[in-house]
Design a protein around this motif. Structure first.
Motif, PDB file in Angstrom:
ATOM      1  N   ASP A   2       9.077   7.632 -15.900  1.00 41.51           N
ATOM      2  CA  ASP A   2       9.594   7.674 -14.527  1.00 41.51           C
ATOM      3  C   ASP A   2       8.621   6.983 -13.576  1.00 41.51           C
ATOM      4  N   THR A   3       7.343   7.250 -13.756  1.00 41.92           N
ATOM      5  CA  THR A   3       6.319   6.634 -12.906  1.00 41.92           C
ATOM      6  C   THR A   3       6.291   5.129 -13.113  1.00 41.92           C
ATOM      7  N   LEU A   4       6.325   4.682 -14.355  1.00 45.72           N
ATOM      8  CA  LEU A   4       6.329   3.250 -14.641  1.00 45.72           C
ATOM      9  C   LEU A   4       7.571   2.570 -14.083  1.00 45.72           C
ATOM     10  N   GLY A   5       8.680   3.259 -14.104  1.00 41.78           N
ATOM     11  CA  GLY A   5       9.914   2.708 -13.558  1.00 41.78           C
ATOM     12  C   GLY A   5       9.861   2.508 -12.053  1.00 41.78           C
ATOM     13  N   ASP A   6       9.001   3.265 -11.370  1.00 39.45           N
ATOM     14  CA  ASP A   6       8.880   3.165  -9.916  1.00 39.45           C
ATOM     15  C   ASP A   6       7.796   2.181  -9.476  1.00 39.45           C
ATOM     16  N   THR A   7       7.116   1.566 -10.407  1.00 41.94           N
ATOM     17  CA  THR A   7       6.016   0.671 -10.046  1.00 41.94           C
ATOM     18  C   THR A   7       6.486  -0.776  -9.959  1.00 41.94           C
ATOM     19  N   GLN A   8       5.671  -1.593  -9.326  1.00 42.49           N
ATOM     20  CA  GLN A   8       5.943  -3.024  -9.226  1.00 42.49           C
ATOM     21  C   GLN A   8       4.841  -3.766  -9.974  1.00 42.49           C
ATOM     22  N   ASN A   9       5.240  -4.700 -10.820  1.00 40.77           N
ATOM     23  CA  ASN A   9       4.269  -5.465 -11.591  1.00 40.77           C
ATOM     24  C   ASN A   9       3.661  -6.571 -10.745  1.00 40.77           C
ATOM     25  N   TRP A  10       2.375  -6.806 -10.957  1.00 40.54           N
ATOM     26  CA  TRP A  10       1.672  -7.903 -10.298  1.00 40.54           C
ATOM     27  C   TRP A  10       0.968  -8.707 -11.367  1.00 40.54           C
ATOM     28  N   PHE A  11       1.068 -10.012 -11.273  1.00 45.98           N
ATOM     29  CA  PHE A  11       0.410 -10.894 -12.217  1.00 45.98           C
ATOM     30  C   PHE A  11      -0.479 -11.857 -11.447  1.00 45.98           C
ATOM     31  N   ILE A  12      -1.650 -12.104 -11.962  1.00 48.42           N
ATOM     32  CA  ILE A  12      -2.593 -13.015 -11.324  1.00 48.42           C
ATOM     33  C   ILE A  12      -2.870 -14.159 -12.291  1.00 48.42           C
ATOM     34  N   PHE A  13      -2.682 -15.368 -11.813  1.00 49.49           N
ATOM     35  CA  PHE A  13      -2.953 -16.555 -12.614  1.00 49.49           C
ATOM     36  C   PHE A  13      -4.072 -17.328 -11.931  1.00 49.49           C
ATOM     37  N   CYS A  14      -5.108 -17.618 -12.647  1.00 51.17           N
ATOM     38  CA  CYS A  14      -6.214 -18.414 -12.122  1.00 51.17           C
ATOM     39  C   CYS A  14      -6.044 -19.851 -12.606  1.00 51.17           C
ATOM     40  N   ILE A  15      -5.987 -20.761 -11.664  1.00 52.20           N
ATOM     41  CA  ILE A  15      -5.803 -22.172 -11.970  1.00 52.20           C
ATOM     42  C   ILE A  15      -7.088 -22.907 -11.601  1.00 52.20           C
ATOM     43  N   ASN A  16      -7.652 -23.629 -12.557  1.00 48.91           N
ATOM     44  CA  ASN A  16      -8.832 -24.452 -12.289  1.00 48.91           C
ATOM     45  C   ASN A  16      -8.387 -25.757 -11.655  1.00 48.91           C
ATOM     46  N   LEU A  17      -8.984 -26.089 -10.519  1.00 41.40           N
ATOM     47  CA  LEU A  17      -8.603 -27.299  -9.813  1.00 41.40           C
ATOM     48  C   LEU A  17      -9.209 -28.552 -10.424  1.00 41.40           C
ATOM     49  N   ASN A  18     -10.365 -28.409 -11.082  1.00 43.84           N
ATOM     50  CA  ASN A  18     -11.012 -29.549 -11.721  1.00 43.84           C
ATOM     51  C   ASN A  18     -11.952 -29.033 -12.803  1.00 43.84           C
ATOM     52  N   ASP A  19     -12.379 -29.909 -13.676  1.00 48.46           N
ATOM     53  CA  ASP A  19     -13.268 -29.520 -14.775  1.00 48.46           C
ATOM     54  C   ASP A  19     -14.723 -29.404 -14.341  1.00 48.46           C
ATOM     55  N   SER A  20     -15.070 -30.012 -13.219  1.00 54.56           N
ATOM     56  CA  SER A  20     -16.460 -30.075 -12.782  1.00 54.56           C
ATOM     57  C   SER A  20     -16.857 -28.941 -11.850  1.00 54.56           C
ATOM     58  N   GLN A  21     -15.928 -28.082 -11.495  1.00 51.00           N
ATOM     59  CA  GLN A  21     -16.153 -26.975 -10.563  1.00 51.00           C
ATOM     60  C   GLN A  21     -16.656 -27.459  -9.206  1.00 51.00           C
ATOM     61  N   LEU A  22     -16.161 -28.605  -8.774  1.00 48.81           N
ATOM     62  CA  LEU A  22     -16.516 -29.153  -7.476  1.00 48.81           C
ATOM     63  C   LEU A  22     -15.550 -28.640  -6.419  1.00 48.81           C
ATOM     64  N   LEU A  23     -16.075 -28.358  -5.240  1.00 50.87           N
ATOM     65  CA  LEU A  23     -15.232 -27.906  -4.150  1.00 50.87           C
ATOM     66  C   LEU A  23     -14.366 -29.038  -3.627  1.00 50.87           C
ATOM     67  N   ASN A  24     -13.168 -28.701  -3.202  1.00 57.88           N
ATOM     68  CA  ASN A  24     -12.233 -29.646  -2.576  1.00 57.88           C
ATOM     69  C   ASN A  24     -11.914 -30.852  -3.453  1.00 57.88           C
ATOM     70  N   GLN A  25     -11.972 -30.685  -4.754  1.00 56.65           N
ATOM     71  CA  GLN A  25     -11.634 -31.763  -5.683  1.00 56.65           C
ATOM     72  C   GLN A  25     -10.484 -31.272  -6.571  1.00 56.65           C
ATOM     73  N   LEU A  26      -9.346 -31.907  -6.447  1.00 53.46           N
ATOM     74  CA  LEU A  26      -8.161 -31.500  -7.186  1.00 53.46           C
ATOM     75  C   LEU A  26      -7.794 -32.581  -8.195  1.00 53.46           C
ATOM     76  N   LYS A  27      -7.680 -32.183  -9.452  1.00 49.80           N
ATOM     77  CA  LYS A  27      -7.192 -33.094 -10.479  1.00 49.80           C
ATOM     78  C   LYS A  27      -5.761 -32.672 -10.799  1.00 49.80           C
TER      79      LYS A  27
END
Length: 69
Positions: free
Chosen positions: A11-36
């Motif tokens: 009953d408790t699980l039926g009343d809950t809302q699922n949340w999913f978090i996806f982490c997306i890497n913007l670049n391989d170099s971990q540089l700020l403001n750089q989108l590949k």
């Protein structure tokens, strides 16, 4: 007693809302403001986010970078 506890749990699980978090890497170099674009597109496709967005049942929110988190 066990069955009653299971009923309460389901009953408790039926009343809950699922949340999913996806982490997306913007670049391989971990540089700020750089989108590949190709890297991001590949992650979105492989995670199945295109299909999730097509369902139209969730909202996406961009919140924090890993450093801010």
């Amino acid at each position: 007693e066990f069955c009653a506890a299971l009923d309460t749990l389901f009953d408790t699980l039926g009343d809950t809302q699922n949340w999913f978090i996806f982490c997306i890497n913007l670049n391989d170099s971990q540089l700020l403001n750089q989108l590949k674009e190709r890297l991001v597109k590949g992650q979105v496709c492989s995670a199945g986010l295109v299909e999730v967005a097509e369902w139209g049942v969730c909202m996406f929110e961009v919140s924090r970078t890993p450093e801010e988190f």
